[in-house]
Enzyme design. Structure first.
Site, short mmCIF file in Angstrom:
data_model
loop_
_atom_site.label_atom_id
_atom_site.label_comp_id
_atom_site.label_asym_id
_atom_site.label_seq_id
_atom_site.Cartn_x
_atom_site.Cartn_y
_atom_site.Cartn_z
N ASP A 56 45.39 38.68 36.87
CA ASP A 56 46.17 37.77 37.68
C ASP A 56 47.37 37.36 36.81
O ASP A 56 47.32 37.50 35.58
CB ASP A 56 45.33 36.56 38.07
CG ASP A 56 46.11 35.54 38.86
OD1 ASP A 56 46.85 35.93 39.77
OD2 ASP A 56 46.00 34.34 38.54
N ASP A 58 50.13 34.33 37.48
CA ASP A 58 50.39 32.90 37.34
C ASP A 58 49.16 32.18 36.80
O ASP A 58 48.07 32.28 37.36
CB ASP A 58 50.78 32.30 38.70
CG ASP A 58 52.05 32.93 39.26
OD1 ASP A 58 53.13 32.51 38.83
OD2 ASP A 58 51.94 33.83 40.11
#
Length: 339
Positions: A56, A58
């Protein structure tokens, strides 16, 4: 219709059947190994067991426009060992190309478009593979429109739709609806208004209308005193009045990982998902049979993990990560120059 890149054509050919077919949740056999803190020994075990690392972005690799300390170095060490590195984000506000450019800028090394998957692109690919005919009403942003344009998908709705002189709620009953719209796609929309909610819910209520959402993240993973609602809040503004659940393209739905799996021949049992949310990133790992590492540099804290560990809700406890680290560097510092 824009020119579709060679990499996109590869994904189209290799992922088509995955988008159209349904996927059943995976019950992880590693559930009794949850929440182990990263140590030198466990890091070495991960490197022995894992060939592919899916990140992932952010809250894991960067915070807004700033790389999280140690994250770029961790990825560089993994790549030096010959490990494969990929990036999956639920964020729909950038195209895949712009995410590739952001990765390169913040991480400091080349990233290919094939290594990046965002929900704006994934949603457009989903519609393309369904051979969708008709117009899509988008409660979303410009990046989503650009990805739809790449596949020649007709759409409307992006941008401000002001209330105007409608002063009473009953005034919205006269809202004009486009008869060509037979699909609603909801993503992050900074221009969300009551007009858009009315139209989105109305189109979603139409018989045989397709209803899609890029993701249902509750809020943005920013280290700030300000809480910014995520796409899940916008989806709720449409699905609650529509009284209907959307098909969710992004994490934790296996669809988004299946694209990478087929395009690159990934073995789920040799793949690690790294994220900062249990209900999306780690749930994706569980649904797809991946190893999982939760980092506490984004949305979740150690306190959140401790609460989840003693929860009586099976939907929470089944999404506990295999490993936990304060940040990615807590794992990266144990990565040697060679195995």
């Amino acid at each position: 219709m824009g020119v579709i890149s060679k990499s996109t054509k590869v994904l189209l050919q290799q992922s088509k059947r995955l988008f159209i077919s349904s996927s059943l949740p995976f019950s992880s056999s590693r559930s009794n190994m949850a929440c182990h803190p990263i140590t030198e020994l466990s890091a070495r075990q991960i490197l022995d067991d894992v060939d592919n690392f899916v990140f992932d972005c952010d809250g894991v690799l960067w915070d807004g426009l700033t790389a999280i300390e140690g994250s770029p170095e961790t990825l560089k060490r993994l790549k030096k060992l010959g490990k494969k590195v990929y990036y999956i984000t639920n964020n729909s506000t950038n195209t895949r190309k712009r995410y590739m450019e952001k990765c390169e800028k913040l991480l400091g090394f080349p990233v290919t478009e094939d290594e990046v998957l965002c929900t704006a692109y994934a949603a457009a690919l989903y519609l393309h593979n369904r051979k969708h005919q008709g117009k899509v009403y988008v409660v979303g942003n410009k990046a989503m429109g650009e990805e739809l344009d790449e596949f020649g998908i007709n759409h409307t709705g992006i941008g401000p739709d002001v209330v105007g002189n409608k002063s009473l709620l009953t005034d919205f009953a006269s809202t004009e609806l486009d008869p060509e719209v037979n699909c609603v796609l909801v993503g992050f929309d900074p221009d969300l208004s009551l007009n858009k909610m009315v139209k989105g819910a109305s189109y979603a209520r139409k018989e045989r209308s397709l209803f899609l959402a890029t993701n249902e993240d509750s809020h943005l993973p920013l280290r700030s005193n300000v809480t910014i609602p995520g796409t899940g809040s916008i989806v709720a503004a449409v699905k609650v009045p529509a009284r209907r659940e959307p098909i969710v393209i992004g994490k934790p739905n296996p669809t988004i990982f299946n694209v990478l799996k087929e395009a690159h021949g990934l073995d789920p049992s040799r793949t690690l998902m790294v994220g900062d949310r249990c209900n999306t990133d780690i749930a994706l790992a569980k649904n797809c049979g991946l190893h999982s590492l939760l980092v506490l540099s984004g949305v979740m804290s150690q306190e959140d993990v401790d609460k989840d560990k003693v929860s009586t809700d099976p939907q929470i406890t089944q999404n506990l990560p295999d490993h936990v680290a304060k940040c990615l560097w807590e794992f990266g510092k144990h990565i040697p120059d060679s195995l």
